[in-house]
Design an enzyme around this catalytic site. Structure first.
Site, PDB file in Angstrom:
ATOM      1  N   ALA A  32       0.828  -1.217   0.000  1.00  0.00           N
ATOM      2  CA  ALA A  32       0.000   0.000   0.000  1.00  0.00           C
ATOM      3  C   ALA A  32       0.857   1.259   0.000  1.00  0.00           C
ATOM      4  O   ALA A  32       1.828   1.359   0.753  1.00  0.00           O
ATOM      5  CB  ALA A  32      -0.927   0.002   1.219  1.00  0.00           C
ATOM      6  N   ASP A  33       0.486   2.210  -0.849  1.00  0.00           N
ATOM      7  CA  ASP A  33       1.125   3.530  -0.834  1.00  0.00           C
ATOM      8  C   ASP A  33       0.919   4.178   0.525  1.00  0.00           C
ATOM      9  O   ASP A  33      -0.143   4.017   1.131  1.00  0.00           O
ATOM     10  CB  ASP A  33       0.479   4.437  -1.890  1.00  0.00           C
ATOM     11  CG  ASP A  33       1.184   4.328  -3.235  1.00  0.00           C
ATOM     12  OD1 ASP A  33       2.316   3.848  -3.262  1.00  0.00           O
ATOM     13  OD2 ASP A  33       0.574   4.708  -4.242  1.00  0.00           O
ATOM     14  N   LYS A  34       1.922   4.918   0.976  1.00  0.00           N
ATOM     15  CA  LYS A  34       1.766   5.635   2.244  1.00  0.00           C
ATOM     16  C   LYS A  34       0.866   6.861   2.054  1.00  0.00           C
ATOM     17  O   LYS A  34      -0.158   7.000   2.707  1.00  0.00           O
ATOM     18  CB  LYS A  34       3.138   6.073   2.793  1.00  0.00           C
ATOM     19  CG  LYS A  34       3.038   6.852   4.116  1.00  0.00           C
ATOM     20  CD  LYS A  34       4.395   7.280   4.633  1.00  0.00           C
ATOM     21  CE  LYS A  34       4.895   8.503   3.926  1.00  0.00           C
ATOM     22  NZ  LYS A  34       4.196   9.754   4.320  1.00  0.00           N
ATOM     23  N   LYS A  79       8.835  -1.063  -7.250  1.00  0.00           N
ATOM     24  CA  LYS A  79       7.506  -1.636  -7.002  1.00  0.00           C
ATOM     25  C   LYS A  79       7.315  -2.919  -7.821  1.00  0.00           C
ATOM     26  O   LYS A  79       6.854  -3.931  -7.313  1.00  0.00           O
ATOM     27  CB  LYS A  79       6.402  -0.635  -7.383  1.00  0.00           C
ATOM     28  CG  LYS A  79       6.151   0.453  -6.362  1.00  0.00           C
ATOM     29  CD  LYS A  79       4.901   1.232  -6.744  1.00  0.00           C
ATOM     30  CE  LYS A  79       4.502   2.211  -5.646  1.00  0.00           C
ATOM     31  NZ  LYS A  79       3.221   2.860  -5.921  1.00  0.00           N
ATOM     32  N   THR A 105      -1.146  -1.117  -4.711  1.00  0.00           N
ATOM     33  CA  THR A 105      -1.819   0.157  -4.973  1.00  0.00           C
ATOM     34  C   THR A 105      -0.860   1.095  -5.690  1.00  0.00           C
ATOM     35  O   THR A 105       0.354   0.974  -5.562  1.00  0.00           O
ATOM     36  CB  THR A 105      -2.305   0.832  -3.673  1.00  0.00           C
ATOM     37  OG1 THR A 105      -1.169   1.276  -2.921  1.00  0.00           O
ATOM     38  CG2 THR A 105      -3.130  -0.126  -2.829  1.00  0.00           C
TER      39      THR A 105
END
Length: 820
Positions: A327-329, A553, A570
């Site tokens: 998940a992106d921060k 990624k 994501t």
């Protein structure tokens, strides 16, 4: 005169004229398009939309009548049609009409449900319609790209998919990715006056453009589709189709045995062949494709209500098995609401001057959260009026900074830039003296959870001078911590992926109770090399990754997949597209670029992680429904086939007629569709297809069903001494009632009452069984049974239903203990 001018203009804009429009001078092009850099008026745009049509590639529409006829073509329809013909040849007119009704009913139900599923997906994908920034009546607006017309002036930015063929206006060069259209692996540079084509992606820069061709008139035509439905077959669909093949093979083998024995005994070949064909049809899971599509479409609509739009239906099934979510921060784990802290400045430069320089290197109209936070830090917004920004270079992932050329109130030009501190330090000539102090400041900010931006400004000699650091704080989302805990309880490990510094990532992870094993992505390799066992294991065990570039990624997903994980990823940027495609389930977060949305399987319309967790829960429920259907389908097929085969081989007796088999199949297929709406509980672990469990449970239920059927057969013939015609009606009603009650056994792992069935399932099953009972009682195409015997059958079936439920629980316990 006006109509002649419009006609000549339309002639000029035909496809064969597009090559001329690509090479004309910009002045000539404007004249040809009857437009200017100021764009069109709304009135003129509406007129041209009627004239040239919508800016979209119209899909080839299938004739609805021909589509309906396609349901009569294929192996399964051929078998039913052969049974119809054989019935007519044998002059079994009741059989003929009933089987014909089955054939038509299957076609109507299949056609209708597929049409409804298609309409549902079309409606959902309409919500993903790409919007364009276009100038109309001198103002920038964002209509859907399908409303664009030749002559429109548009603005193209990083991550945008070019919505139509256009020529670039004045501005800096941009890099355009045409790989999806031409196969070129590297982005190409395009300058003012150059053409860019519909479907290509802006990889760097931003610039204005004027459209010269839209829709089917674009250079690349159909390759310009922005949202496409995937036609790939997922793991789960493959498993269900394997079940279908297994049932077909089983049916064919048993039917072959029946035919062989019948020929040996000297039975009528035509009657035997007709019966065998009908029996095969009843065994084949005719409703399987329909149940699959309806269940998926229902799931997609439910997810849409939770603001998760499914662009590829098979993603729902893949999402059920996801055990790691990267998940992106920013915006997913945090609020993406940046606030500016107290800056760090060097050489006695004031904090206000650092903020001002950062603000001059920002652009409010881009609506970028970083730019807005820096601009929001100014005490007096009016101070910007004293400066004139001559040229602005937007942020891009390669240079990692913005830059502006500014004319001050003294008339002198200077440049300002803001971006990643290490990038700005490399640019500045005074970095050697300041590096230690700047690094310390950045680390101090990071330890407090602040993200840092370096700011530099040119001096009188045009040399870059580092002047300070702007700290930006992005607080965690209020629901993030509890959502991460929920995900973990569901067997999904959340891994943070961020481009921020290691210290910031650790600080955020600690606040969210994610753990602090955060890897610096710069220490990882890339997807072109095989990682060592140690590094692969460290990637698997890490709670997150910092200083991540897009290629990291992709590599992270690749390593995790090779280690046997089902990975969700994501992303929001244009460079996230490869990782989103690589992941088992790519998820474009809210405010993602068009390129990221096009690559993703699911697009989120609201920020945060909770919507993803909701989507995982819903996908697991869908998996449970499909699992229930698979067990039910196999159990019922085994029950009917084995009972029929043993009766014919041992007793030389057809316990049900061909018409009865057809009606059983018809009523079963009608009711089973309602399982798509059933109430189920999701499992707190990722779903994986356990074929051994499914075949085991269904075989147990199928065999017990055969035992109970022969029990009733024995009672009817030996105890109650009924004639064979009444026994056939009795067995028909028993197979119908007991078969439908099996749905309530297979839909739960626990006792049948552990989960309340959906109202629609109750109504469907009760409705079909009332029909089946009335047919048996009053003898439609069979010997009338009467209400007394019908009541006896219902009581017998319900008693065995309760026994079967206990046996099912025992079977699950046995299979679970063997698994352990």
């Amino acid at each position: 005169m006006t109509s002649n001018r419009d006609q000549s203009k339309a002639e000029a804009l035909k496809p064969n004229a597009n090559d001329d429009l690509k090479s004309l001078s910009m002045q000539e092009l404007m004249k040809q398009l009857d437009s200017s850099v100021g764009g069109l008026t709304q009135t003129e745009a509406k007129k041209r939309l009627i004239q040239y049509g919508a800016n979209e590639i119209e899909e080839k529409k299938t004739n609805m009548f021909l589509k309906f006829l396609s349901y009569f073509w294929g192996p399964i329809p051929w078998m039913i049609e052969a049974a119809v013909i054989l019935s007519a040849v044998a002059r079994h007119w009741p059989d003929f009409f009933i089987i014909l009704i089955l054939l038509l009913a299957n076609a109507v139900v299949g056609f209708w449900e597929e049409r409804e599923a298609g309409n549902a997906i079309a409606a959902l994908q309409a919500q993903l319609a790409v919007k364009a920034r276009v100038k109309r009546d001198g103002k920038w607006i964002t209509p859907a790209s399908r409303e664009l017309v030749p002559g429109d002036v548009i603005r193209l930015r990083l991550g945008d998919i070019v919505p139509a063929d256009a020529r670039l206006l004045d501005g800096d060069s941009v890099e355009v990715d045409q790989s999806a259209l031409t196969g070129e692996s590297l982005p190409v540079t395009r300058n003012s006056g150059d053409a860019v084509f519909s479907g290509s992606i802006i990889r760097r820069g931003e610039i204005g453009a004027i459209i010269y061709a839209t829709g089917t008139h674009t250079y690349f035509g159909k390759t310009a589709q922005l949202v496409q439905e995937a036609h790939t077959v997922s793991h789960f669909q493959k498993a269900v189709l394997k079940i279908g093949n297994y049932l077909i093979v089983l049916a064919v083998v048993l039917v072959a045995i029946i035919i062989s024995v019948a020929i040996f005994r000297g039975d009528k070949v035509l009657v035997t062949l007709q019966f065998a064909l009908v029996l095969t049809v009843a065994a084949i899971p005719v409703a399987m494709p329909t149940v699959l599509s309806v269940t998926m479409a229902v799931g997609a609509r439910l997810l849409a209500k939770k603001k998760a739009i499914v662009s590829k239906l098979v993603a729902i099934e893949e999402l059920a098995g996801v055990d790691i979510l990267c998940a992106d921060k920013t915006g997913t784990l945090t609020q993406n609401k940046l606030t500016l802290g107290d800056p760090f400045s060097v050489n006695a430069i004031s904090a206000e001057e650092v903020i001002l320089s950062g603000a001059l290197a920002s652009r409010a109209e881009n609506n970028d959260t970083i730019d807005l936070a820096v601009l929001g830090g100014l005490k007096d917004q009016k101070i910007l009026n004293d400066y004139d920004v001559i040229h602005f270079q937007p942020f891009d992932p390669v240079h990692k900074r913005t830059e502006a050329t500014v004319k001050g109130k003294d008339g002198k030009d200077f440049k300002v830039t803001k971006g990643a501190p290490q990038v700005i330090l490399e640019l500045a000539t005074n970095s050697e003296k300041l590096k230690v102090a700047v690094d310390k400041a950045v680390n101090n900010f990071a330890a407090r959870g602040f993200r840092s931006l370096g700011v530099a400004r040119t001096d009188g000699e045009g040399e870059w001078q580092f002047i300070g650091v702007l700290p930006l704080f992005d607080p965690p989302r209020e629901d993030a911590k509890s959502t991460i805990a929920t995900a973990l309880a569901m067997g999904v490990k959340i891994k943070m992926v961020t481009g921020d510094a290691l210290a910031i990532a650790k600080e955020t992870a600690e606040k969210l109770a994610m753990g602090t094993t955060i890897l610096d992505a710069s220490s990882l390799g890339d997807s072109k090399q095989e990682e060592t066992e140690d590094i692969s294991e460290s990637i698997e065990k890490a709670e997150g990754f910092a200083q991540v570039f897009p290629e990291h990624k992709y590599h992270i997903v690749d390593v995790l997949q090779k280690r046997g994980h089902i990975v969700g990823m994501t992303g929001d940027g244009v460079n996230d597209a490869p990782a989103l495609k690589k992941a088992n389930c790519g998820i474009a977060v809210s405010e993602a670029t068009d390129a990221a949305r096009a690559a993703a399987d699911i697009v989120l319309m609201t920020p945060g992680l909770s919507v993803i967790i909701d989507a995982i829960k819903e996908s697991r429920k869908i998996f449970q429904r499909m699992n229930s259907y698979a067990i039910y389908r196999i159990a019922e097929t085994l029950r009917v086939l084995l009972f029929m085969t043993v009766s014919i081989l041992v007793f030389n007796f057809y316990p049900v007629t061909a018409v009865m088999i057809v009606m059983l199949a018809l009523l079963n297929d009608g009711a089973i569709l309602s399982i798509a709406y059933d109430n189920v509980n999701y499992k707190n672990e990722p779903e994986a297809w356990n074929m051994r469990m499914v075949l085991g449970i269904s075989t147990v239920l199928g065999v017990i069903g055969v035992v109970s059927a022969f029990g009733l057969f024995y009672l009817a013939e030996r105890v109650f001494h009924l004639d064979r015609e009444h026994i056939q009606t009795l067995m028909y009603l028993k197979l119908s009632v007991a078969g439908h009650l099996t749905i309530f056994l297979t839909r739960t792992r626990g006792a049948f009452w552990s989960i309340r069935p959906a109202k629609i399932l109750w109504i469907a099953v009760l409705g079909t069984q009332i029909i089946a009972t009335l047919i048996a009682v009053y003898g439609l195409f069979m010997t009338p049974l009467g209400w007394g015997w019908a009541g006896f059958v219902w009581g017998y079936a319900l008693a065995w239903f309760l026994i079967n439920d206990r046996i099912k629980l025992l079977a699950y316990k046995l299979f679970d203990s063997e698994k352990k």
